[in-house]
Motif scaffolding. Structure first.
Motif, mmCIF file in Angstrom:
data_model
loop_
_atom_site.group_PDB
_atom_site.id
_atom_site.type_symbol
_atom_site.label_atom_id
_atom_site.label_comp_id
_atom_site.label_asym_id
_atom_site.label_seq_id
_atom_site.Cartn_x
_atom_site.Cartn_y
_atom_site.Cartn_z
ATOM 1 N N SER A 58 42.488 29.330 20.687
ATOM 2 C CA SER A 58 41.825 28.269 19.475
ATOM 3 C C SER A 58 41.412 27.030 20.382
ATOM 4 O O SER A 58 42.028 26.532 21.256
ATOM 5 C CB SER A 58 43.054 27.990 18.802
ATOM 6 N N SER A 59 40.075 26.557 20.049
ATOM 7 C CA SER A 59 39.885 25.218 20.206
ATOM 8 C C SER A 59 38.752 25.021 19.299
ATOM 9 O O SER A 59 38.380 25.599 18.359
ATOM 10 C CB SER A 59 39.277 25.093 21.354
ATOM 11 N N ARG A 60 38.214 23.837 19.285
ATOM 12 C CA ARG A 60 36.794 23.667 18.491
ATOM 13 C C ARG A 60 35.716 24.264 19.090
ATOM 14 O O ARG A 60 34.771 24.376 18.102
ATOM 15 C CB ARG A 60 36.521 22.063 18.677
ATOM 16 N N LYS A 61 35.672 24.659 20.150
ATOM 17 C CA LYS A 61 34.323 25.160 20.683
ATOM 18 C C LYS A 61 34.112 26.847 20.395
ATOM 19 O O LYS A 61 34.694 27.516 21.488
ATOM 20 C CB LYS A 61 34.075 24.824 22.218
ATOM 21 N N PRO B 223 38.664 29.326 15.860
ATOM 22 C CA PRO B 223 38.393 27.962 16.083
ATOM 23 C C PRO B 223 39.203 26.954 15.188
ATOM 24 O O PRO B 223 39.941 27.371 14.115
ATOM 25 C CB PRO B 223 36.980 27.634 15.370
ATOM 26 N N CYS B 224 39.712 26.152 15.653
ATOM 27 C CA CYS B 224 40.629 25.111 14.985
ATOM 28 C C CYS B 224 40.455 23.559 15.623
ATOM 29 O O CYS B 224 40.637 23.442 16.796
ATOM 30 C CB CYS B 224 41.697 25.484 14.811
ATOM 31 N N ASN B 225 40.280 22.492 14.840
ATOM 32 C CA ASN B 225 40.210 21.264 15.425
ATOM 33 C C ASN B 225 42.045 20.784 14.926
ATOM 34 O O ASN B 225 42.267 20.383 13.852
ATOM 35 C CB ASN B 225 39.298 20.404 14.602
ATOM 36 N N ILE B 226 42.430 20.803 15.980
ATOM 37 C CA ILE B 226 43.990 20.349 16.129
ATOM 38 C C ILE B 226 44.297 18.865 15.483
ATOM 39 O O ILE B 226 45.305 18.717 15.047
ATOM 40 C CB ILE B 226 44.799 20.563 17.231
ATOM 41 N N ARG B 227 43.106 18.147 15.476
ATOM 42 C CA ARG B 227 43.643 16.861 14.773
ATOM 43 C C ARG B 227 43.475 16.862 13.490
ATOM 44 O O ARG B 227 44.196 15.881 12.740
ATOM 45 C CB ARG B 227 42.340 15.817 15.151
ATOM 46 N N ASN B 228 43.044 17.861 12.589
ATOM 47 C CA ASN B 228 43.137 18.107 11.444
ATOM 48 C C ASN B 228 44.268 18.764 10.679
ATOM 49 O O ASN B 228 44.141 20.069 10.882
ATOM 50 C CB ASN B 228 41.682 18.569 11.078
ATOM 51 N N ASN C 124 48.263 23.440 24.565
ATOM 52 C CA ASN C 124 47.643 23.261 25.789
ATOM 53 C C ASN C 124 46.277 22.461 25.593
ATOM 54 O O ASN C 124 45.724 21.724 26.253
ATOM 55 C CB ASN C 124 47.113 24.444 26.617
ATOM 56 N N GLY C 125 45.691 22.466 24.184
ATOM 57 C CA GLY C 125 44.364 21.730 23.742
ATOM 58 C C GLY C 125 44.678 20.193 23.880
ATOM 59 O O GLY C 125 45.901 19.839 23.567
ATOM 60 N N GLY C 126 43.780 19.715 24.418
ATOM 61 C CA GLY C 126 43.796 18.135 24.702
ATOM 62 C C GLY C 126 42.571 17.604 25.126
ATOM 63 O O GLY C 126 41.431 18.423 25.705
ATOM 64 N N GLY C 127 42.305 16.341 25.243
ATOM 65 C CA GLY C 127 41.109 15.611 25.600
ATOM 66 C C GLY C 127 41.192 14.336 25.847
ATOM 67 O O GLY C 127 42.203 13.647 25.340
ATOM 68 N N GLN C 128 40.638 13.714 26.874
ATOM 69 C CA GLN C 128 40.512 12.217 27.256
ATOM 70 C C GLN C 128 39.266 11.946 27.954
ATOM 71 O O GLN C 128 38.717 12.832 28.529
ATOM 72 C CB GLN C 128 42.000 11.878 28.223
ATOM 73 N N ASP D 72 45.455 11.019 18.735
ATOM 74 C CA ASP D 72 45.382 12.218 17.618
ATOM 75 C C ASP D 72 45.077 13.522 18.056
ATOM 76 O O ASP D 72 45.725 14.466 17.735
ATOM 77 C CB ASP D 72 44.109 12.265 16.645
ATOM 78 N N THR D 73 44.458 13.870 19.175
ATOM 79 C CA THR D 73 44.311 15.274 19.819
ATOM 80 C C THR D 73 45.301 15.465 20.650
ATOM 81 O O THR D 73 46.142 16.708 20.228
ATOM 82 C CB THR D 73 42.971 15.233 20.735
ATOM 83 N N ASN D 74 45.790 14.622 21.531
ATOM 84 C CA ASN D 74 46.822 14.923 22.381
ATOM 85 C C ASN D 74 48.508 14.831 21.832
ATOM 86 O O ASN D 74 49.400 15.683 22.144
ATOM 87 C CB ASN D 74 46.807 13.976 23.664
HETATM 88 N N1 ADE Z 1 40.605 20.683 22.816
HETATM 89 C C1 ADE Z 1 40.284 19.352 22.831
HETATM 90 N N2 ADE Z 1 40.200 18.826 21.598
HETATM 91 C C2 ADE Z 1 40.630 19.570 20.816
HETATM 92 C C3 ADE Z 1 40.618 19.470 19.394
HETATM 93 N N3 ADE Z 1 40.514 18.384 18.565
HETATM 94 N N4 ADE Z 1 41.234 20.691 18.799
HETATM 95 C C4 ADE Z 1 41.391 21.767 19.223
HETATM 96 N N5 ADE Z 1 41.400 21.791 20.681
HETATM 97 C C5 ADE Z 1 40.978 20.676 21.330
#
Ligand code: ADE
Length: 316
Positions: free
Chosen positions: A62-65, A92-97, A121-125, A143-145
């Protein structure tokens, strides 16, 4: 290029990698198990997903992409032998939501009827001095991590693991000496380290184990490509900071995650495994320029002796 910019490699691991090397674990170890791996379409997440699949697991990545997920799923499926019950399903999933996370968990339960493993494992910075991080940028990273990880844990637990048990692994980062240059992600990952311990205790009575893995600097071809022309040098410059005098690869994280998910770790909960060759015990990569911004130490015989040590009287 400054060492400051090298620091961001400690989470740059999240970029693409190719499929995992052959697992050291026994074939069929995870037959008929169901795992969700967030950020499972690239980098460390993809390596984790590939090893779980190799071991017979049904893996939801799962991820947004969406496109990247589909491509990664296709690549992993091609390696599944006909005799294996393994599968790869991109969702697909936006884990912030939170609603999207609820949707993800309910889709997995509808499709597979169980959730044995959750790998957050999903994250971003992004790299920035703390003084330049906007409120929007700060919130996005937290919100993401942090919050995204919490939503996934909470929903997997309430919808399934509370009644049936399960194993959760949170992927964090080498932020043990702070995370200068990426203070937002350092704060979020340290919070997830603590969240891991809280949940391990709160959910122990349901037979849920919760652990974390903190990778050091992890190299992958596509992570290097993501940094464009800076990539090769960034990775090369970080080698001396590893006690192993080499960088890690995503497969060295996925094997640790498989261990923590497996019965070999049946008595491990609330732990964070640093998979960094001791990097977090060694030099900081952050350079502090010479300055005289601090007040002098208090007067006394020790300061006098210190000054003599640093500026010995001339013998001329
Ligand atoms: N990876 C990075 N950002 C993300 C997000 N908002 N949702 C899911 N996976 C992600």
């Amino acid at each position: 290029m400054s060492l400051q910019s090298v620091c961001c490699l400690k989470v740059a691991a999240a970029a693409d990698s190719s499929m995992a090397a052959s697992s050291v674990f026994r074939p069929g170890l995870f037959n008929h198990k169901v795992a969700i791996v967030t950020g499972g379409g690239s980098g460390i997440g993809k390596a984790i997903s590939a090893e779980l699949v190799e071991l017979g697991c049904s893996v939801v990545i799962s991820s947004r992409k969406t496109e990247r997920l589909e491509a990664a799923a296709q690549e992993m499926r091609q390696k599944i032998p006909p005799s294996s019950p393994a599968s790869v399903t991109p969702l697909p999933c936006n884990i912030r939501n939170e609603d999207e996370v609820k949707g993800l968990i309910s889709s997995v339960l509808k499709q597979f009827g169980r959730i044995d493993f959750l790998v957050n494992n999903g994250g971003g910075q992004f790299s920035s001095p703390a003084e330049n991080v906007s409120s929007k940028g700060w919130k996005a990273v937290i919100d993401t991590n942090l919050t995204g990880t919490f939503y996934c844990c909470k929903e997997a637990y309430t919808a399934w693991m509370k009644q049936h048990g399960g194993v959760i692994v949170n992927i964090i980062a080498d932020m043990w000496k702070g995370f200068p240059g990426m203070a937002h992600t350092g704060a979020a990952r340290a919070a997830v380290d603590n969240l891991t311990k809280s949940l391990a205790i709160e959910w122990a009575h349901s037979g849920v184990r919760v652990n974390a893995v903190a990778p050091g600097t992890i190299f992958s071809k596509t992570a290097m490509e993501n940094y464009k022309e800076l990539g090769p040098n960034l990775f090369k410059m970080s080698v001396p900071f590893s006690p192993a005098k080499r960088l890690g690869v995503p497969e060295e994280i996925s094997s640790t995650v498989c261990f923590l998910l497996s019965p070999a770790a049946s008595y491990i909960s609330g732990a964070t495994l640093k998979v960094d060759a001791g990097q977090s015990l060694y030099h900081s990569m952050w350079e502090i320029p010479n300055h005289s911004a601090w007040p002098e130490a208090p007067e006394g015989e020790n300061l006098k002796a210190l000054k003599e040590l640093l500026n010995p009287p001339s013998k001329l």
